[in-house]
Motif scaffolding. Sequence first.
Motif, mmCIF file in Angstrom:
data_model
loop_
_atom_site.group_PDB
_atom_site.id
_atom_site.type_symbol
_atom_site.label_atom_id
_atom_site.label_comp_id
_atom_site.label_asym_id
_atom_site.label_seq_id
_atom_site.Cartn_x
_atom_site.Cartn_y
_atom_site.Cartn_z
ATOM 1 N N ILE A 134 0.061 -5.200 -4.171
ATOM 2 C CA ILE A 134 0.983 -4.638 -3.175
ATOM 3 C C ILE A 134 1.630 -5.765 -2.363
ATOM 4 O O ILE A 134 2.833 -5.741 -2.077
ATOM 5 C CB ILE A 134 0.231 -3.645 -2.272
ATOM 6 C CG1 ILE A 134 -0.173 -2.412 -3.095
ATOM 7 C CG2 ILE A 134 1.083 -3.239 -1.079
ATOM 8 C CD1 ILE A 134 -1.087 -1.451 -2.351
ATOM 9 N N GLU A 135 0.825 -6.778 -2.030
ATOM 10 C CA GLU A 135 1.391 -7.912 -1.290
ATOM 11 C C GLU A 135 2.428 -8.654 -2.140
ATOM 12 O O GLU A 135 3.485 -9.046 -1.640
ATOM 13 C CB GLU A 135 0.258 -8.873 -0.887
ATOM 14 C CG GLU A 135 -0.664 -8.317 0.182
ATOM 15 C CD GLU A 135 0.064 -8.058 1.501
ATOM 16 O OE1 GLU A 135 1.015 -8.818 1.812
ATOM 17 O OE2 GLU A 135 -0.281 -7.087 2.190
ATOM 18 N N CYS A 136 2.119 -8.837 -3.414
ATOM 19 C CA CYS A 136 3.075 -9.516 -4.300
ATOM 20 C C CYS A 136 4.356 -8.689 -4.447
ATOM 21 O O CYS A 136 5.458 -9.251 -4.497
ATOM 22 C CB CYS A 136 2.453 -9.745 -5.682
ATOM 23 S SG CYS A 136 1.149 -10.997 -5.702
ATOM 24 N N ALA A 137 4.220 -7.369 -4.536
ATOM 25 C CA ALA A 137 5.406 -6.512 -4.653
ATOM 26 C C ALA A 137 6.268 -6.625 -3.390
ATOM 27 O O ALA A 137 7.504 -6.675 -3.471
ATOM 28 C CB ALA A 137 4.983 -5.065 -4.896
ATOM 29 N N ARG A 138 5.624 -6.658 -2.234
ATOM 30 C CA ARG A 138 6.386 -6.826 -0.991
ATOM 31 C C ARG A 138 7.090 -8.186 -0.958
ATOM 32 O O ARG A 138 8.243 -8.295 -0.507
ATOM 33 C CB ARG A 138 5.457 -6.681 0.204
ATOM 34 C CG ARG A 138 4.979 -5.237 0.431
ATOM 35 C CD ARG A 138 3.939 -5.164 1.510
ATOM 36 N NE ARG A 138 3.507 -3.789 1.717
ATOM 37 C CZ ARG A 138 2.428 -3.429 2.420
ATOM 38 N NH1 ARG A 138 1.672 -4.383 2.979
ATOM 39 N NH2 ARG A 138 2.111 -2.158 2.562
ATOM 40 N N ALA A 139 6.380 -9.205 -1.445
ATOM 41 C CA ALA A 139 6.990 -10.537 -1.477
ATOM 42 C C ALA A 139 8.208 -10.551 -2.400
ATOM 43 O O ALA A 139 9.235 -11.177 -2.092
ATOM 44 C CB ALA A 139 5.971 -11.577 -1.946
#
Length: 1444
Positions: A854-859
């Motif tokens: 999820i953090e990578c998708a937000r990034a």
Amino acid sequence: MVFCYARFFLLEQVLNVCRNYGVAARETAQALKTLAQAARGVAASTTDPVAAHAMLDSARDVMEGSAMLIQEAKQALAAPGDAESQQRLAQVAKAVSHSLNNCVNCLPGQKDVDVALKSIGESSKKLLVDLLPPSSKSFQEAQSELNQAAADLNQSAGEVVHATRGQSGELAAASGKFSDDFDEFLDAGIEMAGQAQTKEDQIQVIGNLKSISMASSKLLLAAKSLSVDPGAPNAKNLLAAAARAVTESINQLITLCTQQAPGQKECDNALRELETVKGMLDNPNEPVSDLSYFDCIEGVMENSKVLGESMAGISQNAKTGDLLVFGECVGVASKALCGLTEAAAQAAYLVGISDPNSQAGQQGLVDPIQFARANQAIQMACQNLVDPASSPSQVLSAATIVAKHTSALCNACRIASSKTANPVAKRHFVQSAKEVANSTANLVKTIKALDGDFSEENRNKCRIATAPLIEAVENLTAFASNPEFVSIPAQISTEGSRAQEPILVSAKTMLESSSLLIKTARSLAINPKDPPTWSILAGHSHTVSDSIKSLITSIRDKAPGQRECDYSIDGINRCIRDIEQASLAAVSQSLATRDDISVEALQEQLTSVVQEIGHLIDPIATAARGEAAQLGHKVTQLASYFEPLVLAAVGVASKTLDHQQQMTVLDQSKTLAESALQMLYAAKEGGGNPKASHTHDAITEAAQLMKEAVDDIMVTLNEAASEVGMVGGMVDSIAEAMSKLDEGTPVDPKGTFVDYQTTVVKYSKAIAVTAQEMMTKSVTNPEELGGLASQMTNDYGHLALQGRMAAATAEPEEIGFQIKTRVQELGHGCIFLVQKAGALQICPTDSYTKRELIECARAVTEKVSLVLSALQAGNKGTQACITAASAVSGIIADLDTTIMFATAGTLNAENNESFADHRENILKTAKALVEDTKLLVSGAASSQDKLAQAAQSSANTITQLAEVVKLGAASLGSDDPETQVVLINAIKDVAKALSDLIGATKGAASKPADDPSMYQLKGAAKVMVTNVTSLLKTVKAVEDEATRGTRALEATIEYIKQELTVFQSNEVPEKTSSPEESIRMTKGITMATAKAVAAGNSCRQEDVIATANLSRKAVADMLTACKQASYHQEVSEEVRERALRFGTECTLGYLELLEHVLLILQKPTPELKHQLSAFSKRVAGAVTELIQSAEAMKGTEWVDPEDPTVIAETELLGAAASIEAAAKKLEQLKPRAKPKQADETLDFEEQILEAAKSIAAATSALVKSASAAQRELVAQGKVGAIPANAADDGQWSQGLISAARMVAAATSNLCEAANASVQGHASEEKLISSAKQVAASTAQLLVACKVKADHDSEAMRRLQAAGNAVKRASDNLVRAAQKAAFGKAEDDDVVVKTKFVGGIAQIIAAQEEMLKKERELEEARKKLAQIRQQQYKFLPTELREDEG
């Protein structure tokens, strides 16, 4: 060698010392140290004290000169602008270069060569006299002496060539002997010139002697150069060429002087030529010519044929005494032998370098020997120019020589400057060529003056003009001798040399025997009546023939690549056997698992090997078609990949649990190996021969098959990687796309920044959407992350390509760099996200990995916004246009939804408000939109900021306008939906026009006024104004019941015209559709035509409004479907034009109909209404033509969707699909878990499932066979378009269709019964009943087909076989279930109560249950009989008779 290297290196530092003082000074000192050691070594090894002192003195001069050079360079650096310092530096550098040359001349053997050169020069001065002394000898004596001297000189030339490979003393002796022989030859030549009868003949002899003098000097220069640096590239070839030039010059002179001795001179010439070309066969490590291997074979064949004919001519003419023809045959034979030798030497060279362990040579930037030779020739010509004894003809000859060689030098400099990537060398070559050209031009001017007046003053001017030319040529020659520019000879391996041997031995034998044959023939020409000599001649002729045959055989057998192809074929055959062994082990479940490596590493290895194999396909195909020298290298490289391929493939298969996947990997690996084997056979057949065109098709086909095999296994590997979460291939693809952003090769953008900006925005947003979906799927369906990761990979690949183009076209360059950087950062984010997706697929329950994803998708989402901001910085206005266009697209989609609600009658106002409450707001907002439109059009030619403001303002205004119009439409009430639709369509037209206008504005931004895009912008603005005006008229007329229909019709007519304009444009639609879709859309035109005619007759406003709304949708849908179908890839150009033409005619006809209806509304008369039918007929005719065009798109494969025969086949195939789906469901079933019991029904569930699976598979085959039978019946005409008993809706009303449906339904019930049975929810009786129903429906299907079909047809036989398979499978299931039921009945122990009363009660209960079951059985039988009777009524007559 050390001395030569030090000399060359030091000379280079002398030239470079001014460019980089510090580095050059240190390297000069090191080179001087090496030179000093080498000089001491040479002095110590010589026995001549004078030579030793000379060597040391010259080395000391170099040291002193170098010290002065460094000092002068230091002073020049201190005063860069001082011209005097620069001049002193140049003089000192020239002195050092002169000292270095003196050093080289002091080497053992070099001084002797110089003495020989000087001696030749002195001797040649004898040729400068105007009057030759008369000869005191007879012609025969002079001729004999000249022949003897020529033979001695030619032999001495060969000794010089041989001495270059020996000790320095040998070269000294050979050069001295050559000088003495040249002096004797020159005297003999002058004596022969004195025998000439005319002045012209004497001049020709003297000219030939001068040519021999020049060729002799070149020979000694080449020998000197080779002895100085034996490893110099191409030096051996140059020496051989110089020796050959001496021989040819001697032959020319002998030919000129011995015209009275026909036959003898040709034999002598031939022997000298053969002696010269023999050196080519000594060590062929450099190319002799540009011939390919197969050109060499053709050359050998052609020359051998010519040689055979000339040898026969030599023998025949020697017998007859026709010496003129004899001499011609000898000359032809000599040329043929030289051609054979050259072809053999070139073939041997190609064989040597084709060995995989050999390395081909590299062509040098320049040829130093060419420069040295030109330098020598120019200096000799300049000496002749300034010599007071030179005659006018000699001056002109010398001028010609100067012009020839200086032109060659300038051309060589030009070529070298274009080839080199070194800017210093490039500049130096260009400058040197200019100096040589300018000096030559000045010299030519003085030569012209000298030719006009041979005065001492003119000769002195000529002498002064030669000095700059000689200096420029010497400097250029010194620079060209830099080792950096020379060629690199080939390095032939031991195996390559061994392969050369048969060719070289055969060629040498041919030359030796040919020389003996010519010598024998020469004696026979003098004395033809000598039988022993004839016998010797025959023996030599036989030896020559045998050696040529051996040469041809050797060249053919040693063709490059053939041996490597054989080795590679054997290796791949071994690999195929290994794969087959692994496949057998996999089938028997005995394939050993590799525990020393992970499955991820094995898959990466396999992927890498397959990719490398794929990269070699095209190079091998190219080599097989025309690059024989590369064939061996490429096939050896290909074969080396198959052993690791097999190891990796077997390893992957051993770690794969699914047996089908195991076999897929092994089978595809085997297919790849087999396709490679076919490729090798084709390559071996082609052999690199460009003229073997009959093999090229096979090579191309084999290459294509191999590519397909590579693609298949890559697809399998990528799917496997995606399934188990290994995303290495995707990561590599993203990384490769990122690397292309930094490639140094310049891109060639074909579009503008705006074009690339639009596509980059599209792919960026697609990546952001995919990232959001991955966030959602990580929680709900992690197994779908692989597909999303693959989609992101593809989108990023397109994004990187378009981003590179956008960066290249962005202005200023800083913006382009920022775009490139942001796209690369997005790539890193995509890699992290894809990796996390793979990790989550491996372990879907890992919450930590989910959070990371999820953090990578937000990034990724954030980096997408950074990319968009960089694009906006590049073109703020066009980016705003893109954003505005996206917003308008959303508004159009929202309006389409609103139209759906209005059509359904569900669009109501929230409050009790009237349309009048919104009219003013609509008008005001529309006028504001007009103003925004003007700003938008003017913004295309203004700054990006103004364009951005105009785009944002227009998007905001259209949003407000759409909202107020929707509120106004809702206020009209749901009881008048047609008027609501008219109003919403009006604002929708405005929104579409604004979207087109924004696109045109974006394309025209920053373009000149005469650019075509500006005309498109003006057209879009005109449409926008028209649609806004139409909206205003509609708003004003919407409450006027008398005119709103007319207004709606006018708006529809304008809308259709705009749609027709889009239809007629050359823009290709984004997607295509089927012709059936186009036909289906014509039904709307037919309905709308009828409605338009009715509205024209009734003249009711409500009918007109409904017609307007229906017409708008029908025409738009028809045009869209027609254009999409026309641009299908399988549609020909002719059919496309026809469909587009009739689509236009249909629209124009319908427009005329609507305009006529509008005319009737304005002036209703019976005559006008009567004309409606004519207009409607025109529309109907155009629709008919359009349908025929759509049928032509499908060709012979077109079918009528309403044809019952087509419906039948569709139903049959649908039934087959249903059965296959049920079979897949059975595959997933597992027996229910239960305690282990020691009974005989332990495997009952397995039996049930397997039997059910067999039935499902058999019924699938049955229905597919029925489909084939149905097609056969239709083709035979036994089944028509109208089904039997069509009025009834019974089971048999549609023949095979109903029967197929019953088979599918029965199979579905069987699967459900099997599922319930293994789960304990159903009895075995239900399972038996379901199986019997499958068998019964199968029998009915067979009967339905037998009624009409031919019993001997192939389709009928397949259908019967499939039916029997279903029956057997059903019987097996019934037996298994009955056995289970019987066993269960036997095993059910009845507990009998021992007490009397209890026992009587138990008996009564059992009897009651029995009677109850009997009554239920009787009722079930009656019910079954009634069902069958009802079904029997619908049975066709032929079926009843058949059953009877």
